[in-house]
Design an enzyme around this catalytic site. Structure first.
Site, PDB file in Angstrom:
ATOM      1  N   SER A 144    -164.830 -42.687  34.437  1.00  0.00           N
ATOM      2  CA  SER A 144    -165.759 -43.361  33.415  1.00  0.00           C
ATOM      3  C   SER A 144    -166.943 -42.702  33.624  1.00  0.00           C
ATOM      4  O   SER A 144    -167.280 -42.023  34.564  1.00  0.00           O
ATOM      5  CB  SER A 144    -165.534 -44.759  33.600  1.00  0.00           C
ATOM      6  N   TYR A 157    -166.582 -52.172  39.801  1.00  0.00           N
ATOM      7  CA  TYR A 157    -165.822 -51.016  38.906  1.00  0.00           C
ATOM      8  C   TYR A 157    -166.454 -49.686  38.886  1.00  0.00           C
ATOM      9  O   TYR A 157    -165.852 -48.725  39.053  1.00  0.00           O
ATOM     10  CB  TYR A 157    -165.960 -51.642  37.583  1.00  0.00           C
TER      11      TYR A 157
END
Length: 263
Positions: A144, A157
């Site tokens: 990401s 995360y």
């Protein structure tokens, strides 16, 4: 458009019961690839498998807990027994969690680490060993843009995606050192229109890219031997900015962005 003829190739895609995972499997199948789709939700996998088979290519649904090593090994054996070989691995399963670190649920975070890190670790190692022996194969790990910077309010995360990104880059260097024909890459998208935001408990602060576009872009760049794949102009700008600016600045910016995402 993907311009690669993947007839005769076999791909394994995790997290394929919904969202980006489904789009990876669909895009690969459209180009002639046979696909093994892995996820926990058996009924969704079987339904999606029927859809892909309509293209005339084989698809095997495998219900699997990709955070459990034994379950993964059983799934790997099932796929090999069916197809006889694997050419492509797409590590896509993952989820996010929002909240201040001291308040957030520990069990949820440990589940996140299991799925975002442990599953990628196990699958990458298992398939890399096989690919190295054959001296061919492709591995795409979904990281990401979060992997480029610190992430207040989504600390676990962001840290998990930094792990995936650096693991992938490190393995790539090892493969280059031995002149291997095996290619590994990391997909680093910004917001993508999937079920991610609902599970993470946030709303997007910018217009997300479509999962169809991201999957096809990532596959094309993977076959072009790109190591870090960042789709979209905004994503590319953000990736460059995160490298140029100090973490104290990007962290403050990220905090404000994340705060505004909260539902």
């Amino acid at each position: 458009m993907i311009t690669f003829d993947l007839t005769g190739k076999v791909a394994v895609v995790t997290g394929a019961s919904s969202g980006l995972g489904q789009q990876f499997a669909r895009a690969l199948s459209e180009q002639g690839c046979d696909v093994a789709i892995l996820a926990r939700r058996k009924e969704r996998l079987e339904e999606f498998s029927k859809e892909l088979k309509q293209d005339g290519h084989d698809c095997v649904p495998v219900s699997c807990d990709v955070t459990d090593e034994e379950s993964i090994k059983n799934a790997v054996n099932a796929v090999v027994n069916h197809f006889g070989k694997i050419d492509i691995l797409v590590n896509n399963a993952g989820f996010g969690a929002f909240g201040e670190f001291y308040k957030s649920d520990l069990n949820n975070e440990l589940n996140l680490i299991d799925l975002n890190i442990k599953a990628v670790q196990i699958l990458t190692k298992l398939y890399l060993r096989d690919f190295r022996q054959k001296n061919r194969g492709y591995i795409l790990n979904t990281a990401s843009l979060a992997g480029f910077c610190v992430g207040p309010l989504m600390a676990t995360y962001y840290a998990s995606k930094a792990y995936v990104l650096r693991l992938t880059q490190s393995i790539k260097q090892e493969l280059e050192h031995e002149n291997s024909n095996v290619h590994i890459c990391a997909l680093c998208p910004g917001p993508v229109d999937t079920g991610f935001n609902k599970r993470a408990g946030v709303s997007f602060s910018m217009k997300p890219l479509t999962s169809d576009y991201v999957a096809k872009y990532a596959i094309r760049k993977m076959f072009q031997k790109k190591t870090v794949i960042v789709p979209g102009i905004v994503g590319k700008f953000s990736a460059v900015a995160s490298k140029l600016l100090p973490s104290c600045i990007t962290g403050k910016v990220c905090y404000e962005i994340q705060k505004n995402k909260s539902k």
